[in-house]
Scaffold this motif. Structure first.
Motif, short mmCIF file in Angstrom:
data_model
loop_
_atom_site.label_atom_id
_atom_site.label_comp_id
_atom_site.label_asym_id
_atom_site.label_seq_id
_atom_site.Cartn_x
_atom_site.Cartn_y
_atom_site.Cartn_z
N ILE A 1 0.83 -1.21 0.00
CA ILE A 1 0.00 0.00 0.00
C ILE A 1 0.87 1.26 0.00
CG2 ILE A 1 -1.64 1.36 1.35
CD1 ILE A 1 -2.86 -1.29 2.31
N ILE A 2 1.85 1.29 0.90
CA ILE A 2 2.74 2.46 0.98
C ILE A 2 3.56 2.60 -0.29
CG2 ILE A 2 4.71 3.46 2.21
CD1 ILE A 2 3.64 2.11 4.76
N GLY A 3 4.12 1.49 -0.76
CA GLY A 3 4.97 1.53 -1.95
C GLY A 3 4.21 1.94 -3.20
N SER A 4 3.01 1.42 -3.39
CA SER A 4 2.23 1.76 -4.58
C SER A 4 1.76 3.22 -4.55
CB SER A 4 1.05 0.81 -4.74
OG SER A 4 0.20 0.85 -3.60
N LEU A 5 1.36 3.69 -3.37
CA LEU A 5 0.94 5.09 -3.25
C LEU A 5 2.09 6.05 -3.54
CD1 LEU A 5 -1.43 5.21 -0.13
CD2 LEU A 5 -1.98 5.92 -2.47
N LEU A 6 3.25 5.77 -2.93
CA LEU A 6 4.42 6.61 -3.18
C LEU A 6 4.83 6.56 -4.65
CD1 LEU A 6 6.68 5.91 -0.05
CD2 LEU A 6 5.47 8.02 -0.61
N GLY A 7 4.77 5.37 -5.23
CA GLY A 7 5.14 5.22 -6.63
C GLY A 7 4.23 6.02 -7.54
N LEU A 8 2.92 5.94 -7.32
CA LEU A 8 1.97 6.66 -8.16
C LEU A 8 2.15 8.17 -8.03
CD1 LEU A 8 -1.22 4.49 -7.55
CD2 LEU A 8 -0.01 4.78 -9.72
N ILE A 9 2.48 8.63 -6.82
CA ILE A 9 2.66 10.07 -6.59
C ILE A 9 3.98 10.56 -7.18
CG2 ILE A 9 2.98 11.85 -4.84
CD1 ILE A 9 1.08 10.19 -3.03
N LEU A 10 5.08 9.91 -6.83
CA LEU A 10 6.40 10.35 -7.26
C LEU A 10 6.64 10.17 -8.75
CD1 LEU A 10 8.56 8.98 -4.29
CD2 LEU A 10 7.74 11.32 -4.64
N LEU A 11 6.02 9.15 -9.33
CA LEU A 11 6.23 8.86 -10.75
C LEU A 11 5.16 9.47 -11.64
CD1 LEU A 11 7.27 5.11 -10.40
CD2 LEU A 11 8.79 7.05 -10.82
N SER A 12 4.26 10.25 -11.06
CA SER A 12 3.17 10.84 -11.84
C SER A 12 3.65 11.70 -13.02
CB SER A 12 2.24 11.66 -10.93
OG SER A 12 2.96 12.67 -10.25
N PRO A 13 4.77 12.45 -12.90
CA PRO A 13 5.25 13.20 -14.08
C PRO A 13 5.63 12.27 -15.24
CG PRO A 13 6.23 14.07 -12.08
CD PRO A 13 5.56 12.79 -11.69
N ILE A 14 6.30 11.15 -14.93
CA ILE A 14 6.68 10.19 -15.97
C ILE A 14 5.44 9.57 -16.58
CG2 ILE A 14 7.84 7.99 -16.42
CD1 ILE A 14 9.86 8.73 -14.28
N ILE A 15 4.48 9.21 -15.72
CA ILE A 15 3.23 8.61 -16.19
C ILE A 15 2.52 9.56 -17.15
CG2 ILE A 15 0.93 7.86 -15.46
CD1 ILE A 15 2.24 6.79 -12.88
N LEU A 16 2.48 10.84 -16.81
CA LEU A 16 1.81 11.84 -17.66
C LEU A 16 2.53 11.99 -19.00
CD1 LEU A 16 -0.32 14.02 -18.07
CD2 LEU A 16 1.20 15.64 -16.90
N ILE A 17 3.87 12.09 -18.97
CA ILE A 17 4.65 12.26 -20.21
C ILE A 17 4.47 11.05 -21.13
CG2 ILE A 17 6.99 12.38 -21.14
CD1 ILE A 17 7.73 14.03 -18.63
N VAL A 18 4.54 9.85 -20.57
CA VAL A 18 4.38 8.64 -21.38
C VAL A 18 2.99 8.58 -21.99
CG1 VAL A 18 4.29 6.12 -21.32
CG2 VAL A 18 6.12 7.33 -20.14
N ALA A 19 1.99 8.95 -21.21
CA ALA A 19 0.61 8.95 -21.71
C ALA A 19 0.47 9.89 -22.91
CB ALA A 19 -0.34 9.36 -20.60
N ILE A 20 1.09 11.07 -22.83
CA ILE A 20 1.04 12.04 -23.92
C ILE A 20 1.74 11.50 -25.16
CG2 ILE A 20 1.82 14.32 -24.68
CD1 ILE A 20 1.42 15.26 -21.76
#
Length: 226
Positions: free
Chosen positions: A37-56
């Motif tokens: 739970i902690i790892g996935s939440l931190l990952g989604l928050i900290l990696l959100s810029p990469i997730i957004l760029i890849v999506a674009i």
């Protein structure tokens, strides 16, 4: 030091494990879920810029296709769930698979092809770096997957499983595991199963943490991914 009963049974293919045996350590399972739970939440928050760029980038290359790819996978106890990934292939990739099955480069109930013609340009990069797997953090948060565990197979793959192979379905599937840090795509299906059962026999929080750190180093080199 004597081997545990789980380790002894894993070493002998005609002595199959049960779910009660592999999930007997409740304290470990609770701690593992907390880490997930902690790892996935931190990952989604900290990696959100990469997730957004890849999506674009995916949308730019293929405007009519979806950003995410979801697929039915088999999890713990042979239950099914929708696993999420960034789309790295053309939109009709599943329909074209039947024409490529004879070119499979690994043995056993698994399909791998190094130069798969269905993979897009951005798809080659995100698969090489495993960025395509980031959406699975949502599966981890939901409890369908864990950060560490056997990779969840496809339904058609499980249909070819022996009773021995199905032992890898006794635990929650993971985003990474011994397979990923031990050769990944260069390993055969049978080697993957052996590594999964070795993980099941030796599971602990510290073992999970070691695998996560080794995965990070493996991703930097990314030589075994495709």
């Amino acid at each position: 030091m004597k081997a545990s009963s789980v380790e002894q049974r894993v070493a002998t293919s005609n002595q199959l494990l049960t779910m009660d045996q592999v999930n007997a350590d409740l304290s470990y399972l609770r701690m593992k879920r907390l880490v997930d739970i902690i790892g996935s939440l931190l990952g989604l928050i900290l990696l959100s810029p990469i997730i957004l760029i890849v999506a674009i980038l995916i949308k730019i290359e293929s405007p009519k296709g979806s950003v995410f790819f979801k697929q039915v996978r088999v999890g713990k106890g042979e239950t099914t769930f929708q696993m999420y990934k960034f789309r790295s292939m053309i939109t009709d990739a599943e329909d074209r698979l039947k024409d490529l099955l004879e070119l499979n480069e690994v043995s056993g109930a698994m399909f791998k092809m190094k130069d798969d013609p269905r993979i897009t340009r951005i798809g080659k990069f995100i698969r090489k770096t495993s960025i395509d797997e980031l959406p699975q953090l949502w599966n981890v948060l939901k409890g369908e997957m864990s950060l560490v565990g056997p990779r969840p197979p496809l339904l058609r793959e499980v249909e070819e499983y022996s009773s021995y192979d199905k032992q890898r379905l006794l635990v929650t599937p993971g985003c990474t595991g011994l397979w990923q840090i031990s050769g990944r795509s260069n390993l055969s299906f049978n080697e993957m199963v052996k590594l999964d059962l070795k993980y099941i026999a030796n599971r602990s929080i510290w073992f999970d943490i070691r695998i996560i750190f080794k995965t990070a180093f493996a991703l930097i080199s990314s030589k075994d991914a495709y």
